[in-house]
Motif scaffolding. Sequence first.
Motif, PDB file in Angstrom:
ATOM      1  N   GLU A 178      37.500  37.485  31.626  1.00 56.16           N
ATOM      2  CA  GLU A 178      36.040  37.427  31.466  1.00 56.16           C
ATOM      3  C   GLU A 178      35.643  36.298  30.514  1.00 56.16           C
ATOM      4  OE1 GLU A 178      32.847  40.868  31.207  1.00 56.16           O
ATOM      5  OE2 GLU A 178      33.956  40.657  29.316  1.00 56.16           O
ATOM      6  N   THR A 179      36.470  36.067  29.510  1.00 54.06           N
ATOM      7  CA  THR A 179      36.187  35.027  28.521  1.00 54.06           C
ATOM      8  C   THR A 179      36.441  33.631  29.074  1.00 54.06           C
ATOM      9  OG1 THR A 179      36.770  36.556  26.753  1.00 54.06           O
ATOM     10  CG2 THR A 179      36.778  34.220  26.196  1.00 54.06           C
ATOM     11  N   LEU A 180      37.527  33.449  29.815  1.00 56.42           N
ATOM     12  CA  LEU A 180      37.917  32.121  30.282  1.00 56.42           C
ATOM     13  C   LEU A 180      37.274  31.697  31.599  1.00 56.42           C
ATOM     14  CD1 LEU A 180      41.727  32.094  29.450  1.00 56.42           C
ATOM     15  CD2 LEU A 180      39.859  31.001  28.197  1.00 56.42           C
ATOM     16  N   ALA A 181      36.857  32.655  32.399  1.00 52.64           N
ATOM     17  CA  ALA A 181      36.269  32.328  33.703  1.00 52.64           C
ATOM     18  C   ALA A 181      34.761  32.166  33.567  1.00 52.64           C
ATOM     19  CB  ALA A 181      36.582  33.428  34.713  1.00 52.64           C
ATOM     20  N   ASP A 182      34.177  31.416  34.481  1.00 50.38           N
ATOM     21  CA  ASP A 182      32.722  31.332  34.526  1.00 50.38           C
ATOM     22  C   ASP A 182      32.137  32.595  35.140  1.00 50.38           C
ATOM     23  OD1 ASP A 182      32.414  28.696  33.424  1.00 50.38           O
ATOM     24  OD2 ASP A 182      33.348  27.964  35.260  1.00 50.38           O
ATOM     25  N   ARG A 183      32.943  33.262  35.942  1.00 47.96           N
ATOM     26  CA  ARG A 183      32.510  34.524  36.545  1.00 47.96           C
ATOM     27  C   ARG A 183      33.745  35.368  36.829  1.00 47.96           C
ATOM     28  NH1 ARG A 183      28.859  33.078  40.893  1.00 47.96           N
ATOM     29  NH2 ARG A 183      27.305  33.130  39.277  1.00 47.96           N
ATOM     30  N   LEU A 184      33.637  36.651  36.542  1.00 50.21           N
ATOM     31  CA  LEU A 184      34.660  37.642  36.871  1.00 50.21           C
ATOM     32  C   LEU A 184      33.966  38.716  37.687  1.00 50.21           C
ATOM     33  CD1 LEU A 184      37.371  39.278  36.465  1.00 50.21           C
ATOM     34  CD2 LEU A 184      36.313  40.194  34.388  1.00 50.21           C
ATOM     35  N   GLY A 185      34.616  39.163  38.758  1.00 47.62           N
ATOM     36  CA  GLY A 185      34.016  40.221  39.556  1.00 47.62           C
ATOM     37  C   GLY A 185      35.055  40.911  40.410  1.00 47.62           C
ATOM     38  N   TRP A 186      34.599  41.898  41.172  1.00 50.78           N
ATOM     39  CA  TRP A 186      35.481  42.634  42.077  1.00 50.78           C
ATOM     40  C   TRP A 186      34.653  43.184  43.205  1.00 50.78           C
ATOM     41  CZ3 TRP A 186      35.544  43.453  36.790  1.00 50.78           C
ATOM     42  CH2 TRP A 186      34.636  44.404  36.311  1.00 50.78           C
ATOM     43  N   GLN A 187      35.348  43.503  44.268  1.00 50.44           N
ATOM     44  CA  GLN A 187      34.689  44.081  45.434  1.00 50.44           C
ATOM     45  C   GLN A 187      35.614  45.110  46.057  1.00 50.44           C
ATOM     46  OE1 GLN A 187      34.566  40.079  47.144  1.00 50.44           O
ATOM     47  NE2 GLN A 187      35.349  40.958  49.028  1.00 50.44           N
ATOM     48  N   VAL A 188      35.022  46.180  46.556  1.00 50.41           N
ATOM     49  CA  VAL A 188      35.772  47.213  47.261  1.00 50.41           C
ATOM     50  C   VAL A 188      36.007  46.717  48.680  1.00 50.41           C
ATOM     51  CG1 VAL A 188      35.723  49.588  48.077  1.00 50.41           C
ATOM     52  CG2 VAL A 188      34.756  49.014  45.844  1.00 50.41           C
ATOM     53  N   LEU A 189      37.216  46.903  49.170  1.00 59.30           N
ATOM     54  CA  LEU A 189      37.584  46.501  50.524  1.00 59.30           C
ATOM     55  C   LEU A 189      37.906  47.738  51.354  1.00 59.30           C
ATOM     56  CD1 LEU A 189      39.981  43.582  49.529  1.00 59.30           C
ATOM     57  CD2 LEU A 189      37.574  43.400  50.192  1.00 59.30           C
ATOM     58  N   ALA A 190      38.082  47.556  52.642  1.00 60.82           N
ATOM     59  CA  ALA A 190      38.452  48.674  53.511  1.00 60.82           C
ATOM     60  C   ALA A 190      39.745  49.323  53.024  1.00 60.82           C
ATOM     61  CB  ALA A 190      38.605  48.194  54.952  1.00 60.82           C
ATOM     62  N   ARG A 191      40.640  48.535  52.493  1.00 62.22           N
ATOM     63  CA  ARG A 191      41.914  49.036  51.950  1.00 62.22           C
ATOM     64  C   ARG A 191      42.111  48.450  50.557  1.00 62.22           C
ATOM     65  NH1 ARG A 191      47.336  47.195  52.013  1.00 62.22           N
ATOM     66  NH2 ARG A 191      48.768  48.928  51.771  1.00 62.22           N
ATOM     67  N   GLY A 192      41.570  49.098  49.572  1.00 66.59           N
ATOM     68  CA  GLY A 192      41.767  48.641  48.203  1.00 66.59           C
ATOM     69  C   GLY A 192      40.594  47.851  47.654  1.00 66.59           C
ATOM     70  N   LYS A 193      40.930  46.794  46.927  1.00 71.85           N
ATOM     71  CA  LYS A 193      39.903  45.985  46.276  1.00 71.85           C
ATOM     72  C   LYS A 193      40.390  44.553  46.120  1.00 71.85           C
ATOM     73  CE  LYS A 193      41.539  46.963  41.614  1.00 71.85           C
ATOM     74  NZ  LYS A 193      42.658  47.779  42.049  1.00 71.85           N
ATOM     75  N   ALA A 194      39.444  43.679  45.791  1.00 72.36           N
ATOM     76  CA  ALA A 194      39.742  42.304  45.414  1.00 72.36           C
ATOM     77  C   ALA A 194      39.124  42.072  44.044  1.00 72.36           C
ATOM     78  CB  ALA A 194      39.178  41.318  46.421  1.00 72.36           C
TER      79      ALA A 194
END
Length: 144
Positions: free
Chosen positions: A115-131
């Motif tokens: 979160e500190t080093l990236a310009d953006r941090l995020g995640w998304q729920v997928l059909a099988r797991g997450k990204a």
Amino acid sequence: MTRCVLPGEISGVLLADVRLVNAPESASAARRIVKAVACAWGAAAVADRAELLVCELVANATKHARDRLGTNLRLVVSRDDDRLRIEVHDANPALPRVRHGGLLEENGRGLLLAETLADRLGWQVLARGKAVYVELAAWPVLPK
């Protein structure tokens, strides 16, 4: 800053889509891939930061993925306008938490670092797991 996108959404130009074994050794392979892609696409200025970030994402996925060691993770690298986006997909649907660990804790700060080093941090729920993904401003924005 975190951001949610539609499941499976890859906007921009796909630069790499690689399956990795769900094992700690995959972090070094992911670093080499991300560095090569960043340098090949003219984003060498953020290559070192991208290497560190992908290492954290793969380490977290390996540690927390529901699949047993030996199954696959997915590394996706894309370019969207001025941003380099690095995604690590795993089979665990549990969303990550950014922790603010105590000074004596030996681990648990990977997403805080991301979160500190990236310009953006995020995640998304997928059909099988997450990204889980990070984005880095890597190229100048060209006027339209």
